[in-house]
Design a protein around this motif. Sequence first.
Motif, PDB file in Angstrom:
ATOM      1  N   THR A  19       0.812  -1.224   0.000  1.00 10.94           N
ATOM      2  CA  THR A  19       0.000   0.000   0.000  1.00 10.94           C
ATOM      3  C   THR A  19       0.843   1.272   0.000  1.00 10.94           C
ATOM      4  OG1 THR A  19      -0.089   0.083   2.417  1.00 10.94           O
ATOM      5  CG2 THR A  19      -1.892  -1.075   1.291  1.00 10.94           C
ATOM      6  N   HIS A  20       2.157   1.097   0.151  1.00 12.32           N
ATOM      7  CA  HIS A  20       2.986   2.304   0.182  1.00 12.32           C
ATOM      8  C   HIS A  20       4.428   1.970  -0.163  1.00 12.32           C
ATOM      9  CE1 HIS A  20       4.047   6.411   1.687  1.00 12.32           C
ATOM     10  NE2 HIS A  20       5.220   5.811   1.787  1.00 12.32           N
ATOM     11  N   CYS A  21       4.842   2.364  -1.353  1.00  7.65           N
ATOM     12  CA  CYS A  21       6.258   2.242  -1.712  1.00  7.65           C
ATOM     13  C   CYS A  21       6.612   3.470  -2.531  1.00  7.65           C
ATOM     14  CB  CYS A  21       6.504   0.964  -2.507  1.00  7.65           C
ATOM     15  SG  CYS A  21       5.757   0.966  -4.141  1.00  7.65           S
ATOM     16  N   HIS A  22       7.882   3.567  -2.879  1.00  5.36           N
ATOM     17  CA  HIS A  22       8.331   4.685  -3.709  1.00  5.36           C
ATOM     18  C   HIS A  22       8.973   4.112  -4.962  1.00  5.36           C
ATOM     19  CE1 HIS A  22       7.409   7.485  -0.503  1.00  5.36           C
ATOM     20  NE2 HIS A  22       7.962   6.634   0.329  1.00  5.36           N
ATOM     21  N   LEU A  23       8.145   3.888  -5.948  1.00  5.63           N
ATOM     22  CA  LEU A  23       8.625   3.322  -7.210  1.00  5.63           C
ATOM     23  C   LEU A  23       7.959   4.059  -8.368  1.00  5.63           C
ATOM     24  CD1 LEU A  23      10.274   0.847  -8.422  1.00  5.63           C
ATOM     25  CD2 LEU A  23       8.050  -0.226  -8.748  1.00  5.63           C
ATOM     26  N   GLY A 116      -1.037  11.787   0.273  1.00  4.03           N
ATOM     27  CA  GLY A 116       0.025  11.394   1.190  1.00  4.03           C
ATOM     28  C   GLY A 116       1.205  10.819   0.425  1.00  4.03           C
ATOM     29  N   GLU A 117       2.393  10.710   1.051  1.00  4.58           N
ATOM     30  CA  GLU A 117       2.441  10.897   2.448  1.00  4.58           C
ATOM     31  C   GLU A 117       2.530  12.363   2.816  1.00  4.58           C
ATOM     32  OE1 GLU A 117       6.637   9.632   3.888  1.00  4.58           O
ATOM     33  OE2 GLU A 117       6.199   8.436   2.109  1.00  4.58           O
ATOM     34  N   ILE A 118       1.757  12.696   3.833  1.00  2.00           N
ATOM     35  CA  ILE A 118       1.786  14.020   4.442  1.00  2.00           C
ATOM     36  C   ILE A 118       1.935  13.782   5.943  1.00  2.00           C
ATOM     37  CG2 ILE A 118       0.363  15.165   2.683  1.00  2.00           C
ATOM     38  CD1 ILE A 118      -2.055  14.773   4.586  1.00  2.00           C
TER      39      ILE A 118
HETATM   40 ZN   LIG Z   1       7.280   6.583   2.327  1.00  2.00          ZN
END
Ligand SMILES: [Zn+2]
Length: 302
Positions: A19-23, A116-118
């Motif tokens: 649910t949350h990665c940086h790709l 987000g992310e915030i």
């Molecule tokens: Zn992150």
Amino acid sequence: MTKKIIIAEPEEGLKFIDTHCHLPFPRPQKNDKLPPDELQYKQYLENGGVYLITSSIDNATLKLIQNFIKGKNKIGYTCGWAPQTVTYTPEKKYNEEWKKWIDFVINNSKNFLGIGEIGIDFHHAKTLEKRTKQVSELEKIFELTLDLDKPYILHVRNAAKNELDIENPNHKFNHYDGATKEILRILEEFNIKSSKVMWHCFSGPDEYGLSLSEQGYKLSVPSSAYGNKKWRRVTAKSSLDSLVTETDSYYQHPYLHGPLNVPLNVRYSIAAISYTHNISQAEVSTKTVHNALEFFNLDIET
Ligand SMILES: [Zn+2]
């Protein structure tokens, strides 16, 4: 390997959602051992990934993501303005960058899954001035985006004992849960429903693992919970209904340090939850996929 691993390996054949990665993300400048971005995505889907959610932190990463997802249908993104972005964007450029970002968010909300992310990060902001700026920028984001009715993905990091704001040693922001309390105050100020909020890479303090879960927030367990007891401890008491899984890659590798993590490693989050909650990995997989699809309002066959 940093510590002795006591948890069973991830099982093959299970479904999962990061649910949350940086790709994609700017590649590590030194010693880049990450597989190519396209290969990371391919291997994720081939091994059980149902859908991938990647997150931007500023305008540059938003652009990278928009290019990467073109023509792909099992990936979506959230649009972030991270507290680090607030703290580290040079003052001269800040207003222009901010305006560009908020205009995009307000006018394109159909294109992304959440905001987000915030959040607030008192590790990266150590003076009262910098901390207050993160808080006021966050309030601005909520104020301007409330009507969009999007899920929010929070990054919350409290000040550690050695991260005192020296000129204001007794300020509430220095307290071990100062950032958590401040975020909860802001969520209340803007009357934001807990069902709309995910605490990404939830890091405690411990007691919030139970109280946030009981209040209906989503807590996201990173892949590093596999090899790190602290990351497991904070969600050990959270109900399974409140949990989703993430990698935060290329950060938060299951047991190694450095920019090494990939979305496929979200299977290690499932293994970690299976261990803390003493239920099968299959059950964790089913439940966390369901929770993620529901939270992000995704209509996808599993
Ligand atoms: Zn992150």
